[in-house]
Write a protein that holds these residues in place. Structure first.
Motif, PDB file in Angstrom:
ATOM      1  N   TRP A 102       0.851  -1.193   0.000  1.00  0.00           N
ATOM      2  CA  TRP A 102       0.000   0.000   0.000  1.00  0.00           C
ATOM      3  C   TRP A 102       0.886   1.242   0.000  1.00  0.00           C
ATOM      4  O   TRP A 102       2.003   1.220   0.515  1.00  0.00           O
ATOM      5  N   MET A 103       0.360   2.314  -0.568  1.00  0.00           N
ATOM      6  CA  MET A 103       1.033   3.603  -0.508  1.00  0.00           C
ATOM      7  C   MET A 103       0.397   4.439   0.587  1.00  0.00           C
ATOM      8  O   MET A 103      -0.834   4.555   0.655  1.00  0.00           O
ATOM      9  N   ARG A 104       1.236   4.993   1.442  1.00  0.00           N
ATOM     10  CA  ARG A 104       0.759   5.752   2.595  1.00  0.00           C
ATOM     11  C   ARG A 104       0.353   7.159   2.171  1.00  0.00           C
ATOM     12  O   ARG A 104       1.039   7.813   1.401  1.00  0.00           O
ATOM     13  N   SER A 105      -0.768   7.627   2.706  1.00  0.00           N
ATOM     14  CA  SER A 105      -1.238   8.986   2.452  1.00  0.00           C
ATOM     15  C   SER A 105      -1.951   9.483   3.691  1.00  0.00           C
ATOM     16  O   SER A 105      -3.166   9.313   3.833  1.00  0.00           O
ATOM     17  N   GLY A 106      -1.161  10.102   4.591  1.00  0.00           N
ATOM     18  CA  GLY A 106      -1.757  10.541   5.841  1.00  0.00           C
ATOM     19  C   GLY A 106      -2.326   9.342   6.573  1.00  0.00           C
ATOM     20  O   GLY A 106      -1.650   8.382   6.876  1.00  0.00           O
ATOM     21  N   GLY A 107      -3.615   9.361   6.824  1.00  0.00           N
ATOM     22  CA  GLY A 107      -4.257   8.244   7.491  1.00  0.00           C
ATOM     23  C   GLY A 107      -4.830   7.221   6.536  1.00  0.00           C
ATOM     24  O   GLY A 107      -5.458   6.263   6.964  1.00  0.00           O
ATOM     25  N   ALA A 157      -2.660   9.060  -3.978  1.00  0.00           N
ATOM     26  CA  ALA A 157      -2.304   9.408  -2.611  1.00  0.00           C
ATOM     27  C   ALA A 157      -1.050  10.271  -2.591  1.00  0.00           C
ATOM     28  O   ALA A 157      -0.229  10.232  -3.493  1.00  0.00           O
ATOM     29  N   VAL A 158      -0.928  11.059  -1.535  1.00  0.00           N
ATOM     30  CA  VAL A 158       0.271  11.862  -1.297  1.00  0.00           C
ATOM     31  C   VAL A 158       0.904  11.340  -0.019  1.00  0.00           C
ATOM     32  O   VAL A 158       0.315  11.430   1.061  1.00  0.00           O
ATOM     33  N   SER A 159       2.089  10.794  -0.139  1.00  0.00           N
ATOM     34  CA  SER A 159       2.748  10.203   1.014  1.00  0.00           C
ATOM     35  C   SER A 159       3.260  11.289   1.953  1.00  0.00           C
ATOM     36  O   SER A 159       3.403  12.451   1.558  1.00  0.00           O
ATOM     37  N   PRO A 160       3.542  10.948   3.216  1.00  0.00           N
ATOM     38  CA  PRO A 160       4.103  11.938   4.138  1.00  0.00           C
ATOM     39  C   PRO A 160       5.376  12.587   3.615  1.00  0.00           C
ATOM     40  O   PRO A 160       5.584  13.786   3.815  1.00  0.00           O
ATOM     41  N   ARG A 161       6.222  11.803   2.963  1.00  0.00           N
ATOM     42  CA  ARG A 161       7.468  12.366   2.422  1.00  0.00           C
ATOM     43  C   ARG A 161       7.178  13.423   1.360  1.00  0.00           C
ATOM     44  O   ARG A 161       7.750  14.523   1.378  1.00  0.00           O
ATOM     45  N   VAL A 162       6.276  13.110   0.441  1.00  0.00           N
ATOM     46  CA  VAL A 162       5.937  14.058  -0.619  1.00  0.00           C
ATOM     47  C   VAL A 162       5.229  15.272  -0.031  1.00  0.00           C
ATOM     48  O   VAL A 162       5.532  16.422  -0.393  1.00  0.00           O
ATOM     49  N   ALA A 163       4.291  15.022   0.872  1.00  0.00           N
ATOM     50  CA  ALA A 163       3.566  16.132   1.493  1.00  0.00           C
ATOM     51  C   ALA A 163       4.524  17.075   2.214  1.00  0.00           C
ATOM     52  O   ALA A 163       4.402  18.311   2.119  1.00  0.00           O
ATOM     53  N   ASP A 164       5.479  16.504   2.933  1.00  0.00           N
ATOM     54  CA  ASP A 164       6.463  17.310   3.667  1.00  0.00           C
ATOM     55  C   ASP A 164       7.264  18.183   2.717  1.00  0.00           C
ATOM     56  O   ASP A 164       7.460  19.387   2.943  1.00  0.00           O
ATOM     57  N   VAL A 175      -1.223  -0.780  -4.091  1.00  0.00           N
ATOM     58  CA  VAL A 175      -0.255  -0.731  -5.183  1.00  0.00           C
ATOM     59  C   VAL A 175      -0.237  -2.102  -5.849  1.00  0.00           C
ATOM     60  O   VAL A 175      -0.112  -3.129  -5.185  1.00  0.00           O
ATOM     61  N   ASP A 176      -0.336  -2.112  -7.186  1.00  0.00           N
ATOM     62  CA  ASP A 176      -0.385  -3.366  -7.936  1.00  0.00           C
ATOM     63  C   ASP A 176       0.911  -3.678  -8.673  1.00  0.00           C
ATOM     64  O   ASP A 176       1.220  -4.848  -8.902  1.00  0.00           O
ATOM     65  N   ALA A 177       1.652  -2.648  -9.060  1.00  0.00           N
ATOM     66  CA  ALA A 177       2.909  -2.861  -9.796  1.00  0.00           C
ATOM     67  C   ALA A 177       3.947  -1.870  -9.310  1.00  0.00           C
ATOM     68  O   ALA A 177       3.637  -0.694  -9.075  1.00  0.00           O
ATOM     69  N   ILE A 178       5.162  -2.353  -9.140  1.00  0.00           N
ATOM     70  CA  ILE A 178       6.271  -1.516  -8.679  1.00  0.00           C
ATOM     71  C   ILE A 178       7.390  -1.599  -9.708  1.00  0.00           C
ATOM     72  O   ILE A 178       7.914  -2.681  -9.972  1.00  0.00           O
ATOM     73  N   ILE A 179       7.736  -0.457 -10.305  1.00  0.00           N
ATOM     74  CA  ILE A 179       8.922  -0.385 -11.154  1.00  0.00           C
ATOM     75  C   ILE A 179      10.054   0.005 -10.234  1.00  0.00           C
ATOM     76  O   ILE A 179      10.066   1.111  -9.688  1.00  0.00           O
TER      77      ILE A 179
END
Length: 840
Positions: A275-280, A514-521, A285-289
């Motif tokens: 899963w990709m984290r986005s706040g709460g 989603a916007v992850s904590p790292r990206v949001a920061d 996620v289905d595919a990871i490059i």
């Protein structure tokens, strides 16, 4: 500049001069020996440009590379500021004829298909090893073979690259296969964007294949590789982070594909699913490059000390809940020891002759091959089969007799561990050096993407030229010059894979990206640094004007106003003014000295760093403006020159950044965090400015000038004057200024306006707690009695402004602790691996 003119005051003969310089090398040359249709247009363009045109083209390329922020290498540090450098690109393309490319493309497709079959065999039945087609030691002794990936089915070799060079006959041969986490496709597209501008006329007149369609094909292949249950799959590009040497390539590729760029900190594993984290929230996620090396991807089963991977990722691929591309263990195909056996494997698996051969290679575990290598060691490139990063190959011709003897002994002691390769002469191509052309050796990196129907090859690639004609190892890390690669179409229309017509007309709606904590920061701090740099520059512009007028008029009201505003600037920047330093020099330090964390230059440097971390979330146009901003600060004039022109250029660039993000970003979570950073920082700076200046009672004549200076910093002086003349608003200037810059919700520079917008941003990102907190703060500002606060020496005003500033700081602190908190540093206890099957 739209491109270099190909006609005009050109002095013909540059190609002839290049021919004379290149002739002693006795090498195949891509310009001189290429097919007439491929080379004639470029040669004519070179002669039409002349030396002056070549110089202009080179300068224009450098400017565009700088404007786009294209870099290679690790971020600069205080100890080594040169580790990340601008991308070095030559303006002249490498042109390949359609007929030659057609044959090369077929060979690459065959090789991609072959490698995919070999990879599948290595991690399943290993028939090639059992039948002796490939020696088992070559595979099992290579560090790219990941035992934990054994038996994992359902994923294929989806993307790949090959480094090619020409032999003495001018035929292409493989120098290296790139199958683990191949890089460079983003750089190839960036090269095309720039060279097509600089060589605009030649680009328009040349019938070449465009690159954009390849990335549609790549995206389709990646989506095809997602687990079959995913009706509308979500893919991400897993990056080692901003400290990766190819960080630009990763972020640009993610933008081209339309996939989020993530780091391990952005991901989580729940119930065997990624899963990709986005706040709460969590988004499946289905595919990871992956652009992270295999052994760093899962600290639970691989390297326990890795901070780049996600614990349990291999198990998720075993369960088939996520596809990782390329598959774990694909690095075994980069094994130079496979080269002598690929022709046999091709016959075994495809029943065909291998169309694209490697440079002549010998594995020393074979007795005959070892005898040859030991007899010709001075002519070969030798490397260990199990070499890891930091262990470069050894050039036999460069070794002393003592070192050669030691190498022979090492090969004799562990013959299975050594591979030798014959160096290719490599072709040459012209590079613009100064005002002339110089030949450099060429390595071509080609790219492909494979879906269930087979591989599709990018019609072009990444050309690289060695720093010297004698260069044998040509790589970007070794200072190679990049080349755009033009493949002529030959009049045939290229059809790229496009699956949009195969998608269902109606698909189920899902959560937005989603916007992850790292990206949001990072987005939040981009906003803060933009606002901080702009607010500080506006303040310095007013201070600079005052110092120009009153620095030499000690004891006057104007000098007192200057002192008050310098002290306010010192409060905001934390760069103290001792009263003895030249005021002009102090303003200059607050603007351009990166040694001070409160300076504009420092904020801009951090702004660029934060932007690099989320490059895929920003408009391409931002980089042109940031480049201009950095150049403006770098050209800050000496003490004898006026600062005002530089201050105006800095403000102009910062306004352009704000305008670009305001007009180009969709109003989603990304925008909410970036705009929230702007609003919090601007509100905080305005409250602090008011407290430091108008929160102190001064003589009326000084107070009037200080008030006007503050209003000018806050872009509200015109409104104040108009209201005063019209009899609208408070009559007392201080009351008017505080009303405008603190409580006026219609003034886009007021604290109240920032808090209202901050409230809207929190609503947008779904943070109800922060939305409630900002609503309360807005009500407190609206209820603030300005007239009463300004009485009795301004203590009430200073106290109230301090409370509002502290409230904004409290919001910032809670965001850092709750919303932007990263995953705690993982500590995985190493344990023996028990999964998969026993190797045999």
């Amino acid at each position: 500049m739209s491109g270099v003119e190909l006609v005009g005051a050109a002095a013909p003969g540059d190609v002839d001069r290049y021919r004379a310089v290149q002739a002693p090398l006795a090498a195949y040359d891509e310009l001189l020996a290429g097919a007439p249709g491929a080379a004639s247009g470029l040669a004519a363009a070179i002669d039409a440009m002349g030396r002056g045109g070549l110089v202009s083209a080179r300068q224009e390329v450098r400017r565009l590379v700088d404007d786009d922020g294209i870099q290679y290498g690790f971020p600069a540090t205080d100890d080594d500021p040169q580790t990340r450098r601008p991308w070095h690109l030559d303006p002249l393309p490498l042109v390949i004829a359609a007929q030659e490319w057609a044959g090369l493309e077929r060979a690459i497709q065959q090789r991609a298909h072959l490698l995919g079959l070999i990879l599948d065999d290595f991690y399943s039945d290993r028939l090639l090893l059992r039948r002796g087609v490939i020696p088992a030691e070559v595979v099992l002794g290579h560090p790219g073979f990941i035992r934990q990936a054994d038996g994992i089915r359902g994923t294929r070799l989806t993307i790949g690259a090959h480094d090619l060079g020409r032999d003495a006959a001018g035929s292409w041969r493989v120098l290296a296969d790139r199958t683990s986490a191949p890089s460079g496709a983003g750089y190839a597209m960036a090269n095309r964007r720039i060279v097509s501008q600089v060589m605009a006329q030649l680009h328009r007149e040349t019938d070449l294949v465009r690159l954009r369609g390849f990335f549609h094909t790549m995206r389709a292949a990646i989506m095809d590789a997602a687990p079959g249950r995913a009706e509308s799959p979500r893919a991400v590009l897993l990056s080692p982070g901003a400290y990766s040497e190819t960080a630009y390539d990763q972020s640009f590729l993610a933008s081209l594909l339309g996939f989020p760029l993530v780091e391990s900190d952005d991901l989580a594993l729940r119930d065997g699913q990624v899963w990709m984290r986005s706040g709460g929230r969590l988004a499946r996620v289905d595919a990871i490059i992956r652009r992270v090396d295999s052994d760093f991807c899962d600290p639970l089963e691989l390297r326990a000390d890795s901070q780049l991977g996600l614990p349990g990722l291999i198990e998720a691929t075993r369960r088939g809940t996520v596809s990782v591309l390329n598959p774990f263990g694909a690095g075994v195909l980069e094994n130079a020891g496979l080269a002598p056996y690929l022709a046999r494997a091709c016959h075994e698996l495809l029943g065909e002759d291998l169309l694209l051969e490697n440079a002549p290679t010998w594995w020393c575990g074979d007795a005959d091959a070892r005898t040859y290598v030991l007899a010709h060691l001075e002519q070969l490139i030798v490397r260990r089969l199990d070499a890891v990063d930091g262990q470069p190959p050894q050039d036999g011709w460069a070794l002393s007799s003592t070192n050669l003897a030691s190498l022979r002994a090492a090969i004799a002691a562990e013959p299975w561990a050594w591979v030798a390769q014959e160096p290719l002469p490599l072709s040459t191509a012209p590079v613009v050096e100064g005002d002339h052309l110089t030949p450099g050796r060429v390595v071509l990196r080609t790219f492909w993407a494979a879906d269930e129907t087979g591989p599709t090859v990018m019609k072009g690639g990444l050309g690289r030229i060695g720093p010297a004609p004698s260069s044998q190892r040509i790589s970007s890390s070794a200072g190679a010059v990049a080349k755009d690669v033009w493949v002529l179409s030959g009049g045939e229309e290229t059809r790229w894979v496009d699956r949009t017509d195969q998608l269902p007309i109606l698909v189920g709606l899902r959560e937005p990206s989603a916007v992850s904590p790292r990206v949001a920061d990072n987005l939040f701090w981009i906003g803060r640094y933009v606002a901080r740099a702009e607010g500080t520059t506006r303040l310095l512009r007013v201070v600079d004007d005052l110092t120009e007028d009153y620095a030499s008029h000690v004891g006057t009201p104007g000098a007192s106003t200057m002192q008050a505003m310098i002290e306010a600037a010192a409060d905001l920047t934390r760069i103290r003014f001792d009263g003895e330093t030249d005021p002009h020099g102090h303003v200059r330090a607050m603007l351009a000295d990166t040694a001070f964390s409160g300076s504009v230059a420092y904020s801009v440097r951090r702004l660029v760093d934060a932007s690099q971390n989320v490059r895929d979330s920003l408009s391409y146009d931002v980089w042109h403006v940031l480049s201009r901003l950095v150049r403006a600060l770098a050209r800050t004039p000496k003490s004898s020159q006026q600062l005002r022109p530089t201050l105006l250029r800095v403000i102009e660039s910062l306004l352009a950044v704000s305008g670009i993000v305001a007009e180009s970003m969709v109003r989603d979570e990304s925008w909410g965090y970036l705009d929230g950073g702007i609003r919090l920082e601007r509100g905080l700076m305005t409250a602090e400015l008011l407290r430091s200046t108008l929160g102190v009672a001064r003589p009326p004549v000084v107070e009037g000038q200080v008030t006007e200076a503050v209003l000018e910093v806050g872009e509200s002086i015109i409104t104040h004057r108009r209201r005063t003349v019209a009899g609208v608003g408070p009559a007392w200037p201080v009351h008017s200024a505080v009303a405008l810059l603190l409580a006026d919700t219609g003034n886009p520079r007021s604290v109240a306006f920032q808090v209202e917008r901050l409230h809207e941003d929190f609503v947008l990102v779904g943070d109800t707690a922060m939305a409630a907190r900002t609503r309360t703060l807005a009500e407190e500002i609206a209820a603030f009695d300005i007239v009463a606060a300004c009485a009795d020496g301004r203590a009430g005003l200073a106290s109230g402004l301090q409370e509002f500033a502290d409230a904004l700081r409290g919001i910032d602190q809670e965001l850092e602790q709750r919303t932007f908190a990263r995953r705690q540093m993982q500590r995985v206890l190493p344990a023996p691996w028990t999964g998969g099957r026993k190797l045999s």
